[in-house]
Scaffold this motif. Sequence first.
Motif, short mmCIF file in Angstrom:
data_model
loop_
_atom_site.label_atom_id
_atom_site.label_comp_id
_atom_site.label_asym_id
_atom_site.label_seq_id
_atom_site.Cartn_x
_atom_site.Cartn_y
_atom_site.Cartn_z
N ILE A 309 0.86 -1.19 0.00
CA ILE A 309 0.00 0.00 0.00
C ILE A 309 0.89 1.24 0.00
O ILE A 309 1.81 1.34 0.81
CB ILE A 309 -0.93 0.01 1.23
CG1 ILE A 309 -1.79 -1.26 1.26
CG2 ILE A 309 -1.81 1.26 1.23
CD1 ILE A 309 -2.61 -1.42 2.52
N ILE A 310 0.60 2.15 -0.90
CA ILE A 310 1.33 3.42 -0.98
C ILE A 310 0.34 4.56 -0.82
O ILE A 310 -0.71 4.56 -1.48
CB ILE A 310 2.08 3.56 -2.31
CG1 ILE A 310 3.09 2.42 -2.47
CG2 ILE A 310 2.79 4.91 -2.42
CD1 ILE A 310 3.69 2.34 -3.86
N ALA A 311 0.65 5.49 0.04
CA ALA A 311 -0.23 6.64 0.25
C ALA A 311 0.58 7.91 0.43
O ALA A 311 1.72 7.87 0.91
CB ALA A 311 -1.12 6.42 1.49
N GLY A 312 0.02 9.04 0.01
CA GLY A 312 0.56 10.33 0.39
C GLY A 312 0.02 10.70 1.76
O GLY A 312 -0.89 10.05 2.27
N ASP A 313 0.57 11.75 2.38
CA ASP A 313 -0.01 12.18 3.65
C ASP A 313 -0.71 13.53 3.53
O ASP A 313 -1.74 13.76 4.16
CB ASP A 313 1.03 12.18 4.78
CG ASP A 313 2.12 13.23 4.59
OD1 ASP A 313 2.26 13.77 3.48
OD2 ASP A 313 2.85 13.48 5.57
N SER A 314 -0.19 14.42 2.71
CA SER A 314 -0.85 15.70 2.46
C SER A 314 -0.43 16.20 1.09
O SER A 314 0.60 15.77 0.55
CB SER A 314 -0.50 16.74 3.52
OG SER A 314 0.84 17.17 3.38
N GLY A 315 -1.22 17.10 0.54
CA GLY A 315 -0.83 17.74 -0.70
C GLY A 315 -0.01 18.99 -0.42
O GLY A 315 0.41 19.24 0.70
N MET A 316 0.21 19.76 -1.45
CA MET A 316 0.97 21.01 -1.36
C MET A 316 0.28 22.08 -2.18
O MET A 316 -0.29 21.80 -3.24
CB MET A 316 2.38 20.83 -1.91
CG MET A 316 3.34 20.16 -0.97
SD MET A 316 4.30 21.37 -0.05
CE MET A 316 5.48 20.28 0.75
N THR A 317 0.34 23.30 -1.68
CA THR A 317 -0.12 24.46 -2.43
C THR A 317 1.09 25.27 -2.87
O THR A 317 2.04 25.45 -2.09
CB THR A 317 -1.03 25.35 -1.57
OG1 THR A 317 -2.23 24.63 -1.25
CG2 THR A 317 -1.42 26.61 -2.30
N GLN A 318 1.07 25.74 -4.10
CA GLN A 318 2.15 26.59 -4.59
C GLN A 318 2.10 27.94 -3.86
O GLN A 318 1.08 28.63 -3.90
CB GLN A 318 2.01 26.84 -6.09
CG GLN A 318 3.07 27.73 -6.70
CD GLN A 318 4.42 27.05 -6.80
OE1 GLN A 318 4.52 25.93 -7.26
NE2 GLN A 318 5.47 27.74 -6.36
#
Length: 536
Positions: A309-318
């Motif tokens: 299982i692969i997951a991100g934890d949060s996104g990013m805003t420019q």
Amino acid sequence: MVMLKKENRIVLAILMLLLMIGCRNPKQEEQDLMRIKSADKDNPKKVILLLVDSLMPEAIDRGIRQHKLPAIEFLIEHGQYYRELVSSFPTMSVTIDSSLITGKYPDDHHVPGLTWYSAGLKKLINYGTGPMEVARQGINPVLADALIHLNGSHLNSKLPTIYEDLAGQGLTSGSINGLIYRGMSNHTISIPAWVQGPTSLPREIKVKGPDLLALGSLSNPFEGSIDLPDGLFNKMGFNNDFAVEAVKYLITSNKLPDFLYVYLPDLDRKLHRNGPSEQNGVIKVDQQLQSLLQAFGSPEQALKDAVIIIAGDSGMTQILPDAQNPVINIHNMFEDASVLNPGETVDKGIDIVLAVNETMAYVYAVHADRPIRDVAKGLQKDPRIDLIAWKEEGWIYAQQGATAKQLRFKADGDLTDPYHQSWKVEQDNEVLDLKVNAADHSLAYGEYPDVLKRLSGALNSHQGEFLVVTTKPGYELADRSSPTHIGGGGHGSIRKRESLVPLIISGTKKQPQYLRMVDLKAYLLELLKKKTQINH
């Protein structure tokens, strides 16, 4: 400016040396590797969860279109791919990991953010936001909070972690560089003797963790078995190479536990510096995943032997460039109040305490005679502020920064959301972009995923009178010594861009009930409990 840069270098050097020089405990390391052998002889299929810090679905989709992510593409083609897993809030790693490992939001697990204020201790808690803040807050309290108190007392002791649950079921588990790791087995984090004086830290810190606990060079159970990159120029083992090579060793030596959690931090650093369009970091992650799959013999064999299982934890805003004024110096917005300076003690003369988590902040009114609603007025003037939220008489209020439009809500009402949570909502639904269907008593979320529960979770995560403040896309908050990411990337806030992350599941056809970070623990336990039903 020269003095600040010099101070920055000194703090970084001290922290690097602290992490680099650790007393080894060969007996403990040997115990770790002996006790992680799977307890389930009949069903040897393991579950490996790799959390890639700041991995975003846009980066995956772009990389696959360009044929630059063969490992991730293989896992997607042979598994499940979800682009909208809802993260915890604030979207900061320590809080997200706490939600992942406990299966609860901050109102239950009690870790509100990377930095927050304890009303009981009258102390600003900081787990390591940046070198300047660490310097002013004090190296000793920051290290003590991060290494001793975070897992030892801040994380709700009455709330079981996945490691504790698995131990109760007779299953083995491991954590490689995970921030939240409390379990049932005894471990020792060693601090060099020369640091004891200036930091007041004990030489050895006894902690509870899963059967296997690796924390870079602070706790390296692989010492003597494999040479891992945990030196001064390798971030003392808090890097992807350390984690991936450790997993590969466990695979090739047939020592994988039933469940293994692996934290991969490197992508986050690149995106903070270069912004969310950065692609080289994702390509590097894919190469590391490819080598991990090959450790099983082949990618096909990997999915026969394990659920991966692969997951991100949060996104990013420019974050906007400097010319567009992206940094909101929040301490300047309270001209009529005394705001705590970093490193100062909270006394009777202090009115406001700030805990800045990049694009989100907690703002505390430390005197009972200052209504929190009045504190909110000081933030309404800045058009870069997105949301201001607070608790008042059993309700949670949310207000748009520039328009002052307002909404209030509380649990146990007649509206049901997609996660079967019930709410009572009044006033302007536009504030939180809620889609209310009065006919069937339902509500759906738009720009702010699971916002009612996530805001409620943050506002009920710890004691005190405080606001939750978030920024509009492109901006970030800062106190006097906060790290900033001008022209790069930031997170912490509650909008889609920072809240929705990818989830890839390969090696099983069993699907999660809900696509939220907070629900993954139950899903993982179900996989591990019923491994005979996993489809190969």
